[in-house]
Design an enzyme around this catalytic site. Structure first.
Site, PDB file in Angstrom:
ATOM      1  N   LYS A 104      14.475  37.719 -65.032  1.00 39.74           N
ATOM      2  CA  LYS A 104      13.342  38.366 -64.786  1.00 39.74           C
ATOM      3  C   LYS A 104      12.312  37.301 -65.429  1.00 39.74           C
ATOM      4  O   LYS A 104      12.691  36.627 -66.615  1.00 39.74           O
ATOM      5  CB  LYS A 104      13.445  39.600 -65.739  1.00 39.74           C
ATOM      6  N   ASP A 113      12.100  31.018 -65.213  1.00 40.70           N
ATOM      7  CA  ASP A 113      12.776  31.889 -66.075  1.00 40.70           C
ATOM      8  C   ASP A 113      13.675  31.199 -66.969  1.00 40.70           C
ATOM      9  O   ASP A 113      14.894  30.806 -67.050  1.00 40.70           O
ATOM     10  CB  ASP A 113      13.922  32.639 -64.923  1.00 40.70           C
ATOM     11  N   ASP A 128       6.327  26.251 -19.974  1.00 44.33           N
ATOM     12  CA  ASP A 128       6.040  24.834 -19.361  1.00 44.33           C
ATOM     13  C   ASP A 128       5.584  23.920 -20.446  1.00 44.33           C
ATOM     14  O   ASP A 128       5.085  22.585 -20.049  1.00 44.33           O
ATOM     15  CB  ASP A 128       5.075  25.098 -18.079  1.00 44.33           C
ATOM     16  N   ASP A 142       7.288  56.496 -41.690  1.00 42.09           N
ATOM     17  CA  ASP A 142       6.908  55.601 -40.761  1.00 42.09           C
ATOM     18  C   ASP A 142       6.633  56.422 -39.421  1.00 42.09           C
ATOM     19  O   ASP A 142       7.239  56.064 -38.155  1.00 42.09           O
ATOM     20  CB  ASP A 142       8.203  54.710 -40.414  1.00 42.09           C
ATOM     21  N   TYR A 179      -0.457  26.522 -23.973  1.00 44.65           N
ATOM     22  CA  TYR A 179      -0.934  27.783 -23.491  1.00 44.65           C
ATOM     23  C   TYR A 179      -0.087  28.844 -22.992  1.00 44.65           C
ATOM     24  O   TYR A 179       0.880  28.448 -22.167  1.00 44.65           O
ATOM     25  CB  TYR A 179      -2.302  27.599 -22.480  1.00 44.65           C
ATOM     26  N   ARG A 221      18.351  46.045 -29.965  1.00 44.22           N
ATOM     27  CA  ARG A 221      18.567  45.103 -30.963  1.00 44.22           C
ATOM     28  C   ARG A 221      17.553  45.315 -32.225  1.00 44.22           C
ATOM     29  O   ARG A 221      16.389  45.006 -31.726  1.00 44.22           O
ATOM     30  CB  ARG A 221      18.997  43.576 -30.526  1.00 44.22           C
ATOM     31  N   ILE A 275      22.915  46.157 -33.561  1.00 47.89           N
ATOM     32  CA  ILE A 275      22.722  46.371 -32.395  1.00 47.89           C
ATOM     33  C   ILE A 275      23.004  47.986 -31.890  1.00 47.89           C
ATOM     34  O   ILE A 275      24.177  48.479 -32.513  1.00 47.89           O
ATOM     35  CB  ILE A 275      23.759  45.714 -31.365  1.00 47.89           C
TER      36      ILE A 275
END
Length: 545
Positions: free
Chosen positions: A383, A377, A451, A187, A455, A71, A76
């Protein structure tokens, strides 16, 4: 990946004030990186003819789409089976609803055009067909189910310089083929090389031409794209050509030989500065055991001056590549395999974090920046000129002086037309507000902190890294924990988590638009602190403005 199902709860005994993420306020926080920067998210119109030359029949007439394989930001990838031949393929289904800008649409068109233009090659994934319906663009291509490059190397018990040379030759051949057909990949990185199947002799395939462009000799490009660790210095300077692919391939070969990237730091800007300095470390293990021929090739591929850097053709002619089968067959040692395993697993963890971040990128939060653009603008021509930017920044309370505003205008005006369009304006806002997307980091941190202890502990890290490859081994978990856990208390706090994410992360995995704007902001920072000018002094080159 699902929604965040855990909340951070205060822990007065354990948590440190600087390490505890506050619960995000989705109504107030600004996030300019999501989705559509140019139009309101509703109603969503149906795009027609994203791929004009796609098949006019329905994809279901020829193929059966099966289970999900992966994904991404725009869609996908599914397992895909040819109804007649029963050949197993992959289908990347790109949601047209997620192609929110002209740039997004052009990226898809160019990717299809490039994959259709490139001749068939044993080491490049082949596009079989493209289809388009009201909801999706479907790209049917070869299935690569043999895993990523580094994972295969790690799985082997024996890894040598000779094996690295064979992979290097394949990568160089891919670059040569692309360049000889007028295509710059832009890339290249280990994750974009997959094995076709799980057999020992499986071919390695280059994938993902989403950032690739056509080029002619002498063409120069200015858009900062790619992945931080693999980015050539001239990309940061916004003046580059096909030599950037040779640089990226050189970075991959360096990692193949020693297990770590040549240019590393704890922040994106630090990585960029290391790239601009261009200092290579050939002293630490295993470099003393690696042949001089290999080191010679890497040095010439990573020459910071693109006019002196080897071309893809020269790389293939280098003695180390020509004599790949004669390269030393002595194992590079467990240290390299261990580093590669850790590097690969760390990337996998970051990808999971980016997936969580991508799911929380909210279109509605863009409205604040849209309103700011409209405010500045004055003549409503879409622009912003320098006088409008200067006056507008004063309206919103900016304390910047005229020289700084001029520099912002020069660097952000990527196409050099003298004004800022909406995308260029977003880069200025990112820079001015120093938005590092802390809100999204907090959301991602909470997702992994199951939990709510504030951390990420070893069990939570193990759960985050468990995937279709099974449980990560204990040594890799320990290595990642050791690297990220800088205060050595055996767990990852929020500050450590953010530091990890700011080092060499490929933000394109969360959002291409976000990635583009981060790199523009990075360019502004490098220009502002003089880093690019320092690089000019070292190489004798200049930065275009």
């Amino acid at each position: 990946m699902g929604n965040c199902n855990a909340c951070v709860r205060p822990d007065s005994k354990e948590s440190k004030p600087s390490s505890k993420p506050k619960k995000p306020n989705r109504d107030r926080k600004l996030n300019p990186f999501a989705g559509d920067f140019t139009r309101s998210p509703a109603p969503i119109r149906v795009l027609k003819d994203v791929i004009p030359m796609s098949n006019q029949t329905q994809i279901s007439d020829k193929y059966i789409l099966g289970r999900e394989l992966g994904r991404g930001e725009f869609g996908i990838t599914y397992l895909c089976t040819d109804r007649e031949t029963h050949e197993a393929l992959a289908c990347k289904s790109i949601s047209k609803r997620k192609l929110r800008t002209a740039v997004d649409i052009e990226d898809v068109r160019r990717e299809v055009a490039i994959m259709s233009t490139l001749p068939e090659h044993p080491n490049v994934v082949k596009l079989k067909a493209s289809y388009e319906d009201n909801e999706n663009v479907h790209l049917v291509m070869e299935l690569c189910e043999g895993g990523e490059l580094f994972d295969r190397i790690v799985a082997r018990g024996h890894y040598t310089e000779r094996a690295a040379a064979a992979v290097a030759r394949t990568i160089a051949e891919v670059v040569m083929m692309c360049h000889s057909n007028g295509v710059m990949h832009r890339d290249l990185k280990p994750e974009n090389f997959l094995f076709a199947n799980k057999k020992e002799n499986s071919p390695l395939k280059a994938i993902d031409f989403g950032l690739s462009v056509f080029f002619k000799p002498g063409d120069k490009f200015t858009e900062i794209v790619g992945s931080p660790y693999y980015m050539a210095p001239e990309v940061l300077k916004r003046d580059y050509g096909p030599g950037v692919d040779v640089w990226s391939a050189g970075v991959i070969i360096y990692i193949l030989l020693c297990g770590v990237p040549p240019f590393w730091a704890e922040t994106e800007q630090g990585v960029a500065l290391a790239i601009l300095r261009g200092v290579l470390d050939f002293k630490r293990d295993p470099w003393p055991q690696i042949s001089e021929s290999a080191k010679s090739l890497v040095k010439q591929m990573l020459d910071p001056d693109p006019t002196k850097r080897l071309t893809a053709q020269q790389v293939l002619a280098h003695p180390w590549i020509q004599n790949a089968k004669k390269a030393p067959n002595v194992p590079l040692g467990d240290i390299v395999r261990s580093r590669l395993k850790q590097f690969s697993m760390m990337n996998r963890f970051k990808k999971k974090v980016l997936r969580v971040i991508a799911e929380h990128l909210s279109i509605q939060e863009v409205e604040v920046i849209k309103n700011m653009f409209s405010l500045m603008d004055d003549d409503k021509d879409g622009k912003i000129t320098y006088p409008e930017l200067k006056a507008g920044l004063q309206k919103v309370g900016s304390q910047l002086g005229e020289p700084e505003i001029k520099m912002l205008m020069e660097v952000a005006d990527v196409d050099g037309n003298g004004f800022l369009d909406y995308g260029e304006f977003v880069a200025v806002i990112i820079h001015l507000q120093k938005i590092e997307n802390d809100e999204l980091f907090k959301l991602a941190f909470m997702f992994f902190d199951k939990d709510g202890s504030t951390y990420i502990e070893l069990d939570e890290l193990r759960e985050a890294l468990a995937d279709e490859l099974g449980e990560p081994d204990a040594s890799v978990l320990s290595d990642i924990m050791r690297e990220v856990d800088t205060d050595k208390d055996g767990r990852i706090n929020y500050d450590e988590f953010v530091t990890m994410m700011k080092a060499g992360t490929d933000w394109r995995k969360a959002s291409r638009q976000y990635s583009r704007e981060r790199f523009k902001s990075l360019s502004i920072n490098l220009m502002k602190d003089g880093s690019l000018h320092l690089h000019d002094a070292l190489t004798g080159q200049t930065v275009p403005v």
